[in-house]
Design an enzyme around this catalytic site. Structure first.
Site, PDB file in Angstrom:
ATOM      1  N   SER A 175       0.665  -1.023   0.144  1.00 50.62           N
ATOM      2  CA  SER A 175      -0.040   0.053  -0.014  1.00 50.62           C
ATOM      3  C   SER A 175       0.929   1.145   0.196  1.00 50.62           C
ATOM      4  O   SER A 175       2.035   1.202   0.778  1.00 50.62           O
ATOM      5  CB  SER A 175      -0.831   0.053   1.265  1.00 50.62           C
ATOM      6  OG  SER A 175      -1.666   1.253   1.399  1.00 50.62           O
TER       7      SER A 175
ATOM      8  N   TYR B  38      -2.736   0.714  10.103  1.00 55.74           N
ATOM      9  CA  TYR B  38      -2.794   0.422   8.793  1.00 55.74           C
ATOM     10  C   TYR B  38      -1.302   0.305   7.959  1.00 55.74           C
ATOM     11  O   TYR B  38      -1.025  -0.703   7.714  1.00 55.74           O
ATOM     12  CB  TYR B  38      -3.928   0.914   7.929  1.00 55.74           C
ATOM     13  CG  TYR B  38      -3.897   0.369   6.593  1.00 55.74           C
ATOM     14  CD1 TYR B  38      -4.493  -0.997   6.382  1.00 55.74           C
ATOM     15  CD2 TYR B  38      -3.507   1.090   5.423  1.00 55.74           C
ATOM     16  CE1 TYR B  38      -4.574  -1.348   5.191  1.00 55.74           C
ATOM     17  CE2 TYR B  38      -3.518   0.582   4.203  1.00 55.74           C
ATOM     18  CZ  TYR B  38      -4.052  -0.637   3.964  1.00 55.74           C
ATOM     19  OH  TYR B  38      -4.108  -1.261   2.885  1.00 55.74           O
TER      20      TYR B  38
END
Length: 68
Positions: free
Chosen positions: A29, A54
């Site tokens: 990501s 995250y």
């Protein structure tokens, strides 16, 4: 919960090891780059200061994959 990013990826890595998978492509990501203002991002950019849990879990997945 973000812990599932880690648990799920560990399961994938264990499955690869159990089945003698030699290569795994994984998309992480852009979150791992945090507040980096340099565009485009580079794999050589420092990512020591994640801006979210995250992002930290995604970076941990990258590190675990690298160790195998």
């Amino acid at each position: 919960m973000h812990i599932y990013n880690i648990v799920g990826f560990v399961n994938v890595l264990e499955c690869c090891r159990d089945n003698n998978i030699q290569h795994l492509e994984c998309a992480s990501s852009s979150s791992v780059y945090g507040a980096n203002s340099k565009i485009p991002f580079s794999e050589e950019d420092r990512v020591d200061n994640p801006v979210s849990l995250y992002a930290a879990t995604k970076k941990s997945n990258e590190l675990m994959a690298y160790t195998l």
